[in-house]
Design an enzyme around this catalytic site. Structure first.
Site, short mmCIF file in Angstrom:
data_model
loop_
_atom_site.label_atom_id
_atom_site.label_comp_id
_atom_site.label_asym_id
_atom_site.label_seq_id
_atom_site.Cartn_x
_atom_site.Cartn_y
_atom_site.Cartn_z
N THR A 1 0.82 -1.21 0.00
CA THR A 1 0.00 0.00 0.00
C THR A 1 0.85 1.26 0.00
O THR A 1 1.98 1.26 0.52
CB THR A 1 -0.89 0.01 1.27
OG1 THR A 1 -1.53 1.29 1.39
CG2 THR A 1 -0.08 -0.23 2.53
N TYR B 1 -1.96 0.28 10.09
CA TYR B 1 -2.17 -0.42 8.81
C TYR B 1 -0.89 -0.37 7.96
O TYR B 1 -0.40 -1.40 7.47
CB TYR B 1 -3.35 0.20 8.06
CG TYR B 1 -3.50 -0.32 6.65
CD1 TYR B 1 -3.86 -1.64 6.42
CD2 TYR B 1 -3.23 0.50 5.56
CE1 TYR B 1 -3.97 -2.13 5.13
CE2 TYR B 1 -3.35 0.02 4.26
CZ TYR B 1 -3.71 -1.30 4.05
OH TYR B 1 -3.80 -1.78 2.78
#
Ligand code: UFG
Length: 338
Positions: free
Chosen positions: A130, A155
């Site tokens: 990501t 995250y």
């Protein structure tokens, strides 16, 4: 001998690909692309957020990555040529509230998976990473893969840690290779309207605009209008999910062709503001849904745009859908069908 970059394997050579999280949004579009190329696909998904009906090709094994015995047996039976690993938790906000869930699902599960993959002699893995690994990039410029890695939420850290494990293992092993794809803002849906984004709770801006157009959301809040950007709202690089699926196919071909371990940014290289996304959604849907201007959402970098030159150069990736209108239209066709 270490591997060197070789041409991709010939088109049409059928390979066995195990896809974790293949019943999810991005995973299901990659499964579709693999199926279209004739690969033999096995999806391993616990269906916690994925859905059986999104799997258009191959076989689905309903299983959790924490069930190491099932995972091991599945690999032993299927004997994949490569693994593509999508299964993960993906909400930045939730990762702040419940970091342990994210470290378990994203970091620990990835380490366990890699262990079993290697024990079973599988040498190729494509990993879903990501743009959150970059945190807040220093300047309002597209980021390349060499930019500083400094996530600002759990995250991002869980994904960066998994990337680090892959890198260390690949450095230590002559056999194991991986490609990590760092996704920017993935959006849109299958052009035929068969599959698309379907989360229990939608946090992504395009989906939320469409929910507002459908009347499922009373109002679309714009989070932050005082950012140092052209119109004061955040800028993001929205990439169509089928272009992202193509990047996965290119990464897979690279590995199957004997290519080296690599990390690639996945985006188009230019950004769109939240206000422009809202305008596009109103135009495509024909609905003038209600919008309010709210304060900033914690943890949002003002500007996050990929420099995808490496992906284009090294994997000959050619984006086909670099068009916000098409992205919103395909997402709208899907959303209307729900
Ligand atoms: N936004 C709104 N209103 C909404 C929803 C979002 O204004 O109702 C704004 C956000 O504040 C942000 C932009 O729209 O400025 C995009 O937000 P998304 O939630 O759609 O996407 P993010 O940029 O937050 O998330 C993406 C990926 C994550 C990744 C993150 C890295 O989806 O996986 O980028 O910053 F971690």
């Amino acid at each position: 001998m270490d591997r060197v970059n070789k041409p991709a394997p010939e088109q049409g050579i059928k390979k066995k690909i195990l896809v974790t999280g293949g019943a999810g949004y991005i995973g299901s579009h990659v499964v579709k692309a693999l199926g279209e190329r004739g690969h033999d696909v096995l999806v391993f998904d616990n269906l916690s957020t994925g859905r059986r009906d999104l799997v258009l090709h191959g076989t689905l094994v309903v299983g959790d990555l924490q069930d190491l015995e099932l995972l091991d047996n599945t690999l032993k039976k299927f004997r994949p040529d490569a693994v593509m690993h999508f299964a993960a938790s993906i909400s930045v906000f939730e990762s702040v509230q419940d970091p342990m869930k994210y470290y378990r699902n994203n970091t620990v599960n990835t380490i366990n998976l890699i262990d079993i993959v290697v024990q079973n002699g599988v040498q190729n893995l494509v990993f879903s990473s990501t743009a959150a690994v970059y945190g807040v990039p220093a300047q309002n410029r597209p980021v390349d893969e060499r930019a500083t890695l400094l996530p600002i939420n759990p995250y991002g850290w869980t994904k960066l840690m998994a990337e680090r494990v892959l890198q260390d293992l690949s450095d230590a092993s002559r056999a194991f290779h991986y490609v990590s794809l760092r996704y920017f803002n993935v959006a849109g849906a299958d052009s035929g309207g068969r599959i698309g984004q379907r989360y229990p709770v939608s946090t992504h801006i395009i989906t939320r605009c469409l929910k507002a157009a459908k009347g499922e959301l009373a109002v679309l809040p714009i989070y932050g209008t005082d950012y140092p950007t052209s119109d004061g709202t955040c800028i993001r690089d929205y990439i169509h999910v089928d272009d992202l699926a193509d990047a996965h196919i290119a990464a897979l071909d690279h590995l199957l062709g004997g290519g080296t371990s690599e990390v690639f940014n996945c985006g188009y290289g230019h950004g769109t503001s939240v206000r422009d996304v809202v305008k596009a959604a109103k135009k495509v849907t024909g609905v003038d849904f209600r919008v309010t201007e709210e304060g900033r959402r914690p943890g949002d970098p003002p500007f996050l745009v990929a420099d995808p030159s490496k992906l284009i150069r090294a994997l000959s990736w050619k984006p086909r859908y670099d068009d916000l209108r098409y992205i919103v239209e395909t997402a709208w066709n899907w959303e209307k069908s729900l």
